[in-house]
Design an enzyme around this catalytic site. Structure first.
Site, PDB file in Angstrom:
ATOM      1  N   ARG A  20     -41.526  38.545 -93.947  1.00 43.30           N
ATOM      2  CA  ARG A  20     -40.764  37.653 -93.149  1.00 43.30           C
ATOM      3  C   ARG A  20     -41.393  36.040 -93.203  1.00 43.30           C
ATOM      4  O   ARG A  20     -42.612  36.026 -93.530  1.00 43.30           O
ATOM      5  CB  ARG A  20     -40.339  37.745 -91.889  1.00 43.30           C
ATOM      6  CG  ARG A  20     -41.503  37.926 -90.747  1.00 43.30           C
ATOM      7  CD  ARG A  20     -41.184  38.311 -89.551  1.00 43.30           C
ATOM      8  NE  ARG A  20     -42.028  38.246 -88.362  1.00 43.30           N
ATOM      9  CZ  ARG A  20     -42.087  38.628 -87.252  1.00 43.30           C
ATOM     10  NH1 ARG A  20     -40.833  38.915 -86.543  1.00 43.30           N
ATOM     11  NH2 ARG A  20     -43.049  38.472 -86.167  1.00 43.30           N
ATOM     12  N   ARG A  37     -46.324  33.657 -90.734  1.00 43.61           N
ATOM     13  CA  ARG A  37     -47.371  33.750 -89.463  1.00 43.61           C
ATOM     14  C   ARG A  37     -48.620  34.608 -90.092  1.00 43.61           C
ATOM     15  O   ARG A  37     -48.591  35.318 -90.820  1.00 43.61           O
ATOM     16  CB  ARG A  37     -46.848  34.631 -88.522  1.00 43.61           C
ATOM     17  CG  ARG A  37     -45.785  33.703 -87.744  1.00 43.61           C
ATOM     18  CD  ARG A  37     -44.976  34.475 -86.727  1.00 43.61           C
ATOM     19  NE  ARG A  37     -45.694  35.712 -86.060  1.00 43.61           N
ATOM     20  CZ  ARG A  37     -45.496  36.198 -85.003  1.00 43.61           C
ATOM     21  NH1 ARG A  37     -44.089  36.169 -84.591  1.00 43.61           N
ATOM     22  NH2 ARG A  37     -46.164  37.088 -84.220  1.00 43.61           N
ATOM     23  N   ARG A  64     -45.124  41.083 -71.284  1.00 39.52           N
ATOM     24  CA  ARG A  64     -45.565  42.270 -72.241  1.00 39.52           C
ATOM     25  C   ARG A  64     -46.409  43.105 -71.252  1.00 39.52           C
ATOM     26  O   ARG A  64     -47.000  44.004 -71.975  1.00 39.52           O
ATOM     27  CB  ARG A  64     -46.526  41.505 -72.984  1.00 39.52           C
ATOM     28  CG  ARG A  64     -45.785  41.124 -74.400  1.00 39.52           C
ATOM     29  CD  ARG A  64     -46.500  40.604 -75.622  1.00 39.52           C
ATOM     30  NE  ARG A  64     -46.382  40.724 -76.972  1.00 39.52           N
ATOM     31  CZ  ARG A  64     -46.042  39.766 -77.402  1.00 39.52           C
ATOM     32  NH1 ARG A  64     -44.826  38.661 -77.077  1.00 39.52           N
ATOM     33  NH2 ARG A  64     -45.838  39.957 -78.973  1.00 39.52           N
ATOM     34  N   ARG A  98     -50.535  45.106 -83.175  1.00 39.75           N
ATOM     35  CA  ARG A  98     -49.566  44.488 -82.185  1.00 39.75           C
ATOM     36  C   ARG A  98     -48.442  45.654 -81.762  1.00 39.75           C
ATOM     37  O   ARG A  98     -48.052  45.963 -80.615  1.00 39.75           O
ATOM     38  CB  ARG A  98     -48.802  43.413 -82.974  1.00 39.75           C
ATOM     39  CG  ARG A  98     -49.551  42.410 -83.137  1.00 39.75           C
ATOM     40  CD  ARG A  98     -49.056  41.308 -84.139  1.00 39.75           C
ATOM     41  NE  ARG A  98     -47.731  40.825 -83.853  1.00 39.75           N
ATOM     42  CZ  ARG A  98     -47.051  40.264 -85.018  1.00 39.75           C
ATOM     43  NH1 ARG A  98     -47.339  40.178 -86.266  1.00 39.75           N
ATOM     44  NH2 ARG A  98     -45.692  39.837 -84.850  1.00 39.75           N
ATOM     45  N   LYS A 141     -36.314  40.103 -81.626  1.00 37.78           N
ATOM     46  CA  LYS A 141     -35.926  39.308 -80.643  1.00 37.78           C
ATOM     47  C   LYS A 141     -35.836  37.583 -80.842  1.00 37.78           C
ATOM     48  O   LYS A 141     -34.685  36.991 -80.272  1.00 37.78           O
ATOM     49  CB  LYS A 141     -37.364  39.430 -79.559  1.00 37.78           C
ATOM     50  CG  LYS A 141     -37.597  40.774 -79.168  1.00 37.78           C
ATOM     51  CD  LYS A 141     -38.820  41.046 -78.186  1.00 37.78           C
ATOM     52  CE  LYS A 141     -40.116  40.446 -78.843  1.00 37.78           C
ATOM     53  NZ  LYS A 141     -40.616  41.446 -80.098  1.00 37.78           N
TER      54      LYS A 141
HETATM   55  P1  AMP Z   1     -45.105  37.035 -80.783  1.00 38.19           P
HETATM   56  O1  AMP Z   1     -44.493  35.858 -81.654  1.00 38.19           O
HETATM   57  O2  AMP Z   1     -44.321  37.406 -79.536  1.00 38.19           O
HETATM   58  O3  AMP Z   1     -45.138  38.414 -81.730  1.00 38.19           O
HETATM   59  O4  AMP Z   1     -46.596  36.874 -80.245  1.00 38.19           O
HETATM   60  C1  AMP Z   1     -47.880  36.560 -81.106  1.00 38.19           C
HETATM   61  C2  AMP Z   1     -48.922  37.149 -80.366  1.00 38.19           C
HETATM   62  O5  AMP Z   1     -49.014  35.901 -79.355  1.00 38.19           O
HETATM   63  C3  AMP Z   1     -49.159  38.431 -79.871  1.00 38.19           C
HETATM   64  O6  AMP Z   1     -49.389  39.087 -80.666  1.00 38.19           O
HETATM   65  C4  AMP Z   1     -50.046  38.056 -78.659  1.00 38.19           C
HETATM   66  O7  AMP Z   1     -51.393  37.823 -79.258  1.00 38.19           O
HETATM   67  C5  AMP Z   1     -49.578  36.637 -78.262  1.00 38.19           C
HETATM   68  N1  AMP Z   1     -48.631  36.798 -77.182  1.00 38.19           N
HETATM   69  C6  AMP Z   1     -47.325  36.394 -77.182  1.00 38.19           C
HETATM   70  N2  AMP Z   1     -46.720  36.476 -76.098  1.00 38.19           N
HETATM   71  C7  AMP Z   1     -47.739  37.197 -75.155  1.00 38.19           C
HETATM   72  C8  AMP Z   1     -47.693  37.590 -74.054  1.00 38.19           C
HETATM   73  N3  AMP Z   1     -46.315  37.441 -73.172  1.00 38.19           N
HETATM   74  N4  AMP Z   1     -48.799  38.364 -73.575  1.00 38.19           N
HETATM   75  C9  AMP Z   1     -49.896  38.330 -74.138  1.00 38.19           C
HETATM   76  N5  AMP Z   1     -50.065  37.778 -75.395  1.00 38.19           N
HETATM   77  C10 AMP Z   1     -48.995  37.202 -76.122  1.00 38.19           C
END
Ligand code: AMP
Length: 215
Positions: free
Chosen positions: A127, A161, A88, A172, A13
């Protein structure tokens, strides 16, 4: 045009959003990036989110929807939004409808990146990104041309990360299956979902998304 990129962690994404930003001048709204910035800055939101993110669980709907609202307010009315990692949950999908309609915007398309979950752990755990410009790399699939030097900006600093480890990735993914995948039928019912093979070559995925956006 306002679009959602939907798919499990590691589906691509962020990579695809960056390409759409470069090509069409759209704006990437990544709640993950916003939360990581808040954690780094030590804001109240960051302090609340840090441990939840480290476990790979979801941060509260209110927090992320408020972040999206702020970003939408800071954007020019004519600029299209790419929602990356948001919504989400069903509650977030509902909030997004309200946030958009309050600002005279609509949701044009949802792109679902379909991927083979077994390949995702390998994709995610290898990554890393340039600490300066954010360009993405991978231990196995995309090393910089010159070891240790970013192809795009020449920086020699890279970062990984903290939640890109196997145990957290499994959580996740479980969160995605339980809470995020069930929101697809909402958008299917509106006839705005395009499914794209996220396992294809990165350029092919971009081309498929562009086709979906030109219909
Ligand atoms: P991402 O970078 O999108 O993989 O997000 C990393 C982490 O941030 C996720 O595992 C969640 O803990 C939190 N997070 C990101 N976006 C959301 C969302 N829309 N709702 C809830 N938690 C989020």
């Amino acid at each position: 045009m306002n679009i959602i990129l939907l798919g499990p962690p590691g589906a691509g994404k962020g990579t695809q959003a960056q390409r759409l930003v470069e090509k069409f001048g759209m704006r990437q709204l990544s709640t993950g990036d916003m939360l990581r910035a808040a954690v780094k800055a030590g804001t109240p939101v960051g302090l609340q989110a840090k441990a939840v993110m480290e476990r790979g669980e979801l941060v509260s709907d209110q927090i992320v929807s408020a972040l999206i609202g702020e970003e939408l307010d800071a954007m020019g009315a004519g600029t299209g939004a790419i929602f990356d990692g948001y919504p989400r949950t069903a509650a977030q999908a509902e909030s997004l409808d309200a946030l958009l309609s309050d600002r005279g915007r609509g949701l044009d398309r949802v792109i679902e990146l379909e991927v083979d979950e077994d390949a995702l752990v390998e994709r995610i755990c290898g990554r890393f990104t340039c600490a300066n410009c954010g360009k993405g790399y991978h231990d196995k699939f995309e090393q910089p041309n010159q070891a240790g030097v970013c192809d795009k900006c020449g920086s020699t600093e890279f970062k990984r990360r903290p939640d890109d480890n196997e145990e957290t990735v499994r959580t996740r993914m479980a969160e995605y299956r339980a809470k995020t995948a069930p929101i697809l039928p909402i958008y299917d019912a509106r006839g705005i979902v395009t499914r794209v093979n996220g396992m294809a070559d990165i350029d092919q995925v971009t081309a498929a998304i562009e086709r979906a956006l030109s219909v």
